[in-house]
Design an enzyme around this catalytic site. Structure first.
Site, PDB file in Angstrom:
ATOM      1  N   MET A   1      21.491   6.382  26.772  1.00  0.00           N
ATOM      2  CA  MET A   1      21.629   4.928  26.891  1.00  0.00           C
ATOM      3  C   MET A   1      20.276   4.228  26.775  1.00  0.00           C
ATOM      4  O   MET A   1      20.011   3.244  27.456  1.00  0.00           O
ATOM      5  CB  MET A   1      22.296   4.552  28.225  1.00  0.00           C
TER       6      MET A   1
ATOM      7  N   ASP B   1      37.440   4.704  29.460  1.00  0.00           N
ATOM      8  CA  ASP B   1      36.256   3.986  28.998  1.00  0.00           C
ATOM      9  C   ASP B   1      36.263   3.824  27.482  1.00  0.00           C
ATOM     10  O   ASP B   1      36.991   4.530  26.766  1.00  0.00           O
ATOM     11  CB  ASP B   1      34.981   4.751  29.384  1.00  0.00           C
TER      12      ASP B   1
ATOM     13  N   LYS C   1      33.940   0.333  29.343  1.00  0.00           N
ATOM     14  CA  LYS C   1      32.524   0.331  29.696  1.00  0.00           C
ATOM     15  C   LYS C   1      31.648   0.783  28.534  1.00  0.00           C
ATOM     16  O   LYS C   1      31.787   1.874  28.007  1.00  0.00           O
ATOM     17  CB  LYS C   1      32.275   1.232  30.904  1.00  0.00           C
TER      18      LYS C   1
END
Length: 506
Positions: A171, A35, A57
Site C-alpha cells: 500500500m 473487500d 475497502k
C-alpha cells in the site's frame, strides 16, 4: 441461536491461490462481507443464496468505516448466521483483522481465522523475484507504505537500511518517492535494485525494475495502476532470469468463460494453465424438473428402450440424480446401449461407472442423430434425456429412419442468471476482457441476458461450433470458431489468437 464469524484470507487474486479451507468455509457461507481487493475468481465461488455485503475497502477509499464493519459482523452473527469476512491477502497482515476480532471477543461471538496467501510473497514470486535467497539476503521485512493523512511516516528507514535484507512495502505506491528518498537518506546504495509490481497474479500483472534512485522516475514514465507493491533488495535483480508467468502463451490475456453454475469448468482450468486470467460467468443454471409424471414413468420403464442418449454433462448428472430420487440404481441400465454427444458428456457418464457405446466423431446434434440411425435396424426405441430447449436437429435426423421411435424427454430447464458481484458489462466496455469463450448456444443466450445494455460488437467470441457461432453472430459479436467442437481445439484457437496467428474472424 448464535452464529459464527470466519475471517478468511482470499489471497492475491488468482483463485488457484485461495486455500482449500477458505473455499470449504465460503461454500457454507450465509453472509459474505467482502473487500474490493478480493479477486473475481474467488468472488465467483460465493454461494448464490448468500447475503452479500460489499465494504469496498481500497487505499484512501472506504465504502464503510472499519467500526461499522465490526458492528455488521456482530449483528449478522447474533442473527444466527454463518458469516464469512472475506479479505484480500491475509486477514492479519495489514488487513485489520485484529481490530475486527476485538469486538467479536467483547461480544462473545465465536470465530475462526483462515489465513490467506499474502501478496507480499505471492506477487514477487509471480514476477520472478524470490524474496529470500541465501546468496543475497538473510531476512525479509514487510512494511506498510500507507500513512495517515497529514502525518509523517513512522518508518525507521535507518533501521531498515542497517539490518539489510529484502524490503516489501504494501500500500505504498502513492508514496513511492517518499519511500525511496527515505531509504537513500538513511544510507541505502543508490544502485540497489528495486521494483514496483502491479496487480500481480492477474492479466494486468506488470513489473517495473530499476534502482532505488531511479524507480520513482521510471514509474512516472511507464505508469502504474493500483494495487501494487514495492520490493527493494538485491533479489530484484533476478526478476528477468527467474521470470516464468510472463512466458506462458496466454499471459496478459483475460478471458471470460461461460458455463452452467453447477459445473466446474475444465475449460477455465486449461486456459489458466496457459497463463490466462479467467473470469468464470455462470450465465446459466440447470434447473431439474420434478422427478414425477413423464420423467418417473420413463425411468420406471427403462427396459422398454434400446438406447439412452445424453447430449450434455448436465443431462447425465440430472439423470442419475433422478434415479436416486426414485431409489433406482444402474442395474436398470443393463439392457440399454448408451449414446453421448461430445467428450465432456462421455467423461461425465464415466464418473457413474458407465461407458458410452456410441459417440459421433463431431459433437453436433445432427451427427448424433445420424450415428444412432446408422446403428438401428428398425423397431428400436430411443430415450433422449436432455434439456427442454434441446436442438430439434437430433430428433429430425432420427425421424428420417423409418421404424425408430424417439422419446424426447425434457428433463431440465436452462435458467439464465446475472452476476450480482461483477460488472461484466463494464469489463467489456473498458476493454479489460480479451475474449469470451462459449461452448454452447445456450451459454451465448445466457450471456446476453446477464449483460443487458452491452454493445455486443465489443465482444470477441471464441465458439466451439456452428450453432454457438451462429448465436454469437446474431448478437453482432466478432466470432472465431474452433476447427472441431472440442475443448482442446478451443484452447488452441485462443492461443493462436493471442499469438496473432489467427486475425480473421471466421
Amino acid at each position: 441461536m448464535q452464529g459464527k464469524v470466519y475471517l478468511v484470507g482470499a489471497g492475491p487474486s488468482d483463485p488457484g491461490l485461495f486455500t482449500r479451507r477458505g473455499e470449504e468455509i465460503l461454500k457454507r457461507a450465509e453472509v459474505v462481507v467482502y473487500d474490493a481487493l478480493v479477486g473475481q475468481g474467488v468472488l465467483g465461488m460465493i454461494p448464490r443464496e448468500a447475503k452479500l455485503i460489499n465494504v469496498g475497502k481500497r487505499a484512501s477509499h472506504h465504502t464503510m468505516k472499519q467500526e461499522e464493519i465490526n458492528r455488521v459482523l456482530v449483528r449478522e452473527a447474533k442473527a444466527g448466521r454463518l458469516v464469512v469476512r472475506l479479505k484480500g491477502g491475509d486477514p492479519f497482515l495489514f488487513g485489520r483483522g485484529g481490530e475486527e476480532l476485538e469486538l467479536l471477543v467483547k461480544e462473545q461471538i465465536p470465530f475462526e481465522v483462515v489465513p490467506g496467501v499474502t501478496s507480499a510473497l505471492s506477487v514477487p514470486a509471480y514476477c520472478g523475484i524470490p524474496v529470500t535467497h541465501r546468496d543475497y539476503c538473510s531476512s525479509l521485512h514487510i512494511v506498510t507504505g500507507h500513512k495517515r493523512a497529514e502525518k509523517e511516516y513512522d518508518i525507521d528507514f535507518e533501521a531498515l537500511v542497517r539490518i539489510g535484507g529484502t524490503l516489501v512495502f504494501l500500500m505504498g505506491v502513492t508514496a513511492l518517492e517518499d519511500i525511496c528518498e527515505g531509504l537513500l537518506a538513511a544510507g541505502m546504495r543508490a544502485d540497489m535494485p528495486a521494483a514496483v509490481l502491479q496487480k500481480g497474479t492477474t492479466a494486468a500483472q506488470k513489473k517495473i525494475v530499476a534502482t532505488v534512485a531511479d524507480l520513482a522516475e521510471e514509474v512516472r514514465r511507464q505508469g502504474v495502476e493500483t494495487p501494487a507493491i514495492i520490493v527493494v533488495g538485491e533479489v530484484c535483480g533476478l526478476a528477468e532470469a527467474f521470470s516464468w508467468q510472463e512466458k506462458k502463451p496466454l499471459f496478459g490475456k483475460k478471458i471470460l468463460v461461460t458455463r452452467p453454475r453447477e459445473l466446474i469448468s475444465e475449460m477455465a482450468a486449461r486456459l489458466r494453465e496457459q497463463g490466462a486470467e479467467v473470469l468464470e460467468l455462470p450465465a446459466i443454471r440447470i434447473a431439474p424438473r420434478e422427478c414425477a409424471g413423464e420423467i418417473q414413468d420413463a425411468l420406471e420403464h427403462l427396459s422398454a428402450f434400446d438406447w439412452l442418449a445424453f447430449t450434455s454433462p448436465s443431462g447425465v448428472r440430472v439423470f442419475f440424480e433422478d434415479m436416486k430420487k426414485c431409489r433406482m440404481d444402474v442395474r436398470r441400465l443393463a439392457s440399454l446401449k448408451l449414446a453421448v454427444l461430445g467428450s465432456g458428456t462421455k467423461k461425465e457418464l464415466e464418473k457413474y461407472g458407465c461407458y458410452a457405446d456410441l459417440m459421433p466423431q463431431q459433437a453436433y446434434a445432427e451427427e448424433l442423430g445420424r450415428a444412432l440411425a446408422k446403428e438401428c435396424r428398425g423397431g428400436e426405441k430411443i430415450l433422449l434425456f436432455r434439456a427442454a430447449a434441446g436442438s430439434t436437429e437430433l430428433v429430425e435426423e432420427l425421424k428420417k429412419t423409418p421404424g425408430i421411435t424417439a422419446v424426447d424427454l425434457a428433463a431440465y430447464d436452462t435458467v439464465y442468471e446475472m452476476s450480482p458481484l461483477i460488472d461484466v458489462r463494464a469489463e467489456f466496455e473498458n476493454g479489460q476482457i480479451d475474449y469470451a469463450v462459449f461452448t454452447s448456444a445456450s451459454t451465448v443466450k445466457g450471456f446476453k441476458e446477464s449483460v443487458l445494455g452491452l454493445d455486443f460488437a465489443k465482444v470477441r467470441a471464441v465458439c466451439i461450433g456452428r450453432k454457438t457461432r451462429a448465436a454469437a453472430e446474431e448478437l453482432g459479436m466478432e466470432t472465431f470458431m474452433a476447427e472441431e467442437p472440442s475443448m482442446e481445439a478451443v484452447v488452441r484457437l485462443v492461443e493462436e489468437l493471442a499469438r496473432g496467428k489467427r486475425k480473421e474472424a471466421l
